[in-house]
Design a protein around this motif. Structure first.
Motif, PDB file in Angstrom:
ATOM      1  N   GLU A  64      34.402  45.528  39.034  1.00 58.80           N
ATOM      2  CA  GLU A  64      33.593  45.264  39.891  1.00 58.80           C
ATOM      3  C   GLU A  64      33.854  44.115  40.916  1.00 58.80           C
ATOM      4  O   GLU A  64      33.754  44.125  41.853  1.00 58.80           O
ATOM      5  CB  GLU A  64      32.044  45.176  39.540  1.00 58.80           C
TER       6      GLU A  64
ATOM      7  N   ALA B 227      37.068  45.357  43.103  1.00 59.16           N
ATOM      8  CA  ALA B 227      36.737  46.257  44.074  1.00 59.16           C
ATOM      9  C   ALA B 227      35.653  45.735  45.016  1.00 59.16           C
ATOM     10  O   ALA B 227      35.761  46.245  46.368  1.00 59.16           O
ATOM     11  CB  ALA B 227      36.469  47.851  43.631  1.00 59.16           C
TER      12      ALA B 227
ATOM     13  N   LEU C 186      33.051  50.470  47.065  1.00 60.39           N
ATOM     14  CA  LEU C 186      34.357  50.733  46.668  1.00 60.39           C
ATOM     15  C   LEU C 186      34.140  50.818  44.964  1.00 60.39           C
ATOM     16  O   LEU C 186      34.643  51.746  44.387  1.00 60.39           O
ATOM     17  CB  LEU C 186      35.399  49.810  46.973  1.00 60.39           C
ATOM     18  N   SER C 187      33.509  49.729  44.575  1.00 57.61           N
ATOM     19  CA  SER C 187      33.233  49.545  43.169  1.00 57.61           C
ATOM     20  C   SER C 187      32.426  50.652  42.398  1.00 57.61           C
ATOM     21  O   SER C 187      33.043  51.327  41.531  1.00 57.61           O
ATOM     22  CB  SER C 187      32.647  48.366  42.762  1.00 57.61           C
TER      23      SER C 187
ATOM     24  N   LEU D 131      34.713  54.442  43.550  1.00 59.72           N
ATOM     25  CA  LEU D 131      36.082  54.644  42.828  1.00 59.72           C
ATOM     26  C   LEU D 131      35.705  54.402  41.479  1.00 59.72           C
ATOM     27  O   LEU D 131      36.476  54.953  40.743  1.00 59.72           O
ATOM     28  CB  LEU D 131      37.043  53.495  43.486  1.00 59.72           C
TER      29      LEU D 131
ATOM     30  N   ALA E 292      44.194  54.300  43.243  1.00 60.33           N
ATOM     31  CA  ALA E 292      44.021  52.950  42.564  1.00 60.33           C
ATOM     32  C   ALA E 292      45.370  52.443  42.665  1.00 60.33           C
ATOM     33  O   ALA E 292      45.236  51.114  42.660  1.00 60.33           O
ATOM     34  CB  ALA E 292      43.918  53.836  41.028  1.00 60.33           C
TER      35      ALA E 292
ATOM     36  N   LEU F 234      45.116  50.054  45.766  1.00 63.24           N
ATOM     37  CA  LEU F 234      44.260  49.036  45.254  1.00 63.24           C
ATOM     38  C   LEU F 234      44.793  47.617  44.596  1.00 63.24           C
ATOM     39  O   LEU F 234      44.934  46.571  44.939  1.00 63.24           O
ATOM     40  CB  LEU F 234      42.996  49.452  44.812  1.00 63.24           C
TER      41      LEU F 234
ATOM     42  N   THR G  29      46.360  44.150  46.182  1.00 67.93           N
ATOM     43  CA  THR G  29      45.278  42.993  45.669  1.00 67.93           C
ATOM     44  C   THR G  29      46.216  41.698  45.003  1.00 67.93           C
ATOM     45  O   THR G  29      46.236  40.758  45.130  1.00 67.93           O
ATOM     46  CB  THR G  29      44.428  43.337  44.873  1.00 67.93           C
TER      47      THR G  29
ATOM     48  N   LEU H 104      43.828  51.577  51.896  1.00 70.20           N
ATOM     49  CA  LEU H 104      43.068  52.600  50.963  1.00 70.20           C
ATOM     50  C   LEU H 104      42.758  53.921  51.720  1.00 70.20           C
ATOM     51  O   LEU H 104      43.083  55.061  51.095  1.00 70.20           O
ATOM     52  CB  LEU H 104      41.800  51.790  50.231  1.00 70.20           C
TER      53      LEU H 104
END
Length: 433
Positions: free
Chosen positions: A69, A72, A79-80, A83, A347, A350, A354, A371
């Motif tokens: 969490e 994202a 998103l959290s 996804l 995934a 992401l 990041t 994304l």
């Protein structure tokens, strides 16, 4: 051995066992029988998607905070939960957890007890999983101190004997080096480890804190070192299993994955091979099942702010997984492939952006556009897998670089990220790391 070193080994072993489950044991040999002598490039490809990217997934969460969490949520509040839910269903009761029990039955039980049915195997398997998962604080120590060392010993014996005395030589293959690389990379999706890594990171970080490492520096050092340790073991095991498949003398892909593994173990270890691989399978699958069920319960309990209790979620997950596991390993893998071709690019995008740009690019828009680009291309791959695109549409999509190799999301996501960064990179309203 000092306490810190002992803790790193325990957590590293636990992380290895969490990642190394049913698919991780069955997939590499099956890849090996298809690649001829393209072993090295295939091992590298499988290592990228099956080892390096999961390690980066853990690193992404550690840099962002303590759980998925935190990672994202810094990009977008929705998103959290969205996804995260998709990931948890994939690595949970829809695909990964049922596959652990199905593999245990097909490889660990059926060869020794031909009359045994999958139902009772699954019931016993998930009863054990439930008993070992109901207290989440004990998960890492149970896996790291007890189950993983025995699993590693069995696998190292199998691989070492197979490397020093190969069953056969390399077989002919119609695949080029590029196609072998693609096969290894895309089949690495079936491990589900990139998806699992961003969830497992929370369990590993919590275990690290419980052992007394509270500061950011000490916590990161232990988690990263443990992650590197597990990655080394995974690379050795994956590489060895791909090699065993490539030198097994088996041609074609008609043999079931579980049957291939049994054939290899019997050829190398003789009459004791079936017993050894049965124990290895049971350990690998049980450790992964424990970790995944614990992650499922923890995630959805937090998502519902405790309205759904951890013990209830664990129980429901075990029951649902037990029912789905009866369908069999190959059916589960076949069902999973299109779904993973959609979820994995999202995934990976992401995680990669990041990790490599989180400390540089503070604006969230580049991440969102990257994304979105990956999601659109992944959706077209999903339509292609379900035969919902005609020939002209596929021909048009093949003009997207790497689309025919199922890596069509790579360039569009980069364009989305760097284009948005160039246009709005000066805005710092939202931090990403």
């Amino acid at each position: 051995m000092n306490k810190k070193t002992r803790d790193i080994i325990t957590i590293g072993f636990a992380l290895f066992a969490m990642f190394f489950g049913a698919g991780n044991l069955l997939l590499p040999p099956f890849i090996g029988i298809q690649i001829g002598d393209h072993v090295l490039i295939t091992i590298i490809a499988f290592g990228l998607s099956g080892i390096l990217l999961p390690f980066l997934g853990i690193l992404a969460v550690v840099n962002a905070g303590e759980k998925f969490e935190d990672l994202a949520g810094k990009i977008h509040p929705l998103l959290s939960p969205i996804l995260g839910t998709v990931i948890m269903l994939c690595i949970g009761p829809l695909i990964a957890i049922p596959r652990t029990a199905a593999t245990t039955y097909e490889v660990g039980v059926l060869p020794s007890f031909p009359g045994a049915g999958p139902i009772w195997t699954s019931v016993i398997f998930f009863t054990l999983t439930w008993l070992l998962t109901i207290k989440p604080s004990k998960v890492v120590d149970i896996i790291g101190n007890v189950l993983t060392p025995l699993l590693l010993v069995l696998l190292f014996i199998l691989i070492l004997l197979g490397v020093f005395a190969p069953i056969d030589g390399y077989q002919e293959t119609a695949l080029s080096n590029a196609q072998s690389f693609t096969l290894g990379f895309i089949d690495g999706y079936q491990t589900l480890d990139v998806l699992a890594s961003v969830i497992f990171a929370g369990i590993i970080i919590a275990a690290t804190k419980a052992k007394g490492y509270q500061s950011t520096g000490s916590k990161m050092q232990v988690v990263i070192t443990a992650g590197a340790l597990s990655s080394i073991f995974l690379f050795i095991i994956y590489g060895g299993l791909i090699y065993l498949g490539a030198t097994s003398g088996v041609t074609g892909t008609t043999m079931k994955r579980s049957e291939l593994l049994m054939y290899i173990s019997h050829s190398i270890l003789g009459p004791y091979g079936n017993v050894a691989i049965a124990v290895a399978i049971a350990l690998a699958c049980l450790t992964t099942s424990i970790a995944l069920v614990a992650a499922f319960g923890t995630f959805f309990s937090a998502l519902t702010k405790g309205k759904l209790e951890y013990k209830l979620l664990v129980t429901v997950c075990c029951i649902a997984s037990c029912v789905l596991s009866i369908t069999g390993v190959d059916n589960i893998i076949g069902f999973a492939y299109p779904i993973l071709s959609f979820v994995y690019p999202i995934a990976i995008t992401l995680v990669l952006y990041t990790v490599f740009f989180g400390s540089i690019v503070k604006n969230r828009k580049p991440y969102i556009f990257a994304l979105l680009a990956s999601t659109v291309i992944a959706f077209f791959h999903l339509l292609k897998h379900y035969a919902l695109l005609n020939g002209s549409s596929i021909e048009m999509l093949n003009h997207i670089p790497l689309f025919e190799y199922e890596l069509g999301w790579v360039i569009p996501s980069a364009i989305g990220f760097f284009g948005a960064w160039a246009l709005s990179g000066t805005s710092r309203t939202t931090k990403v790391s």
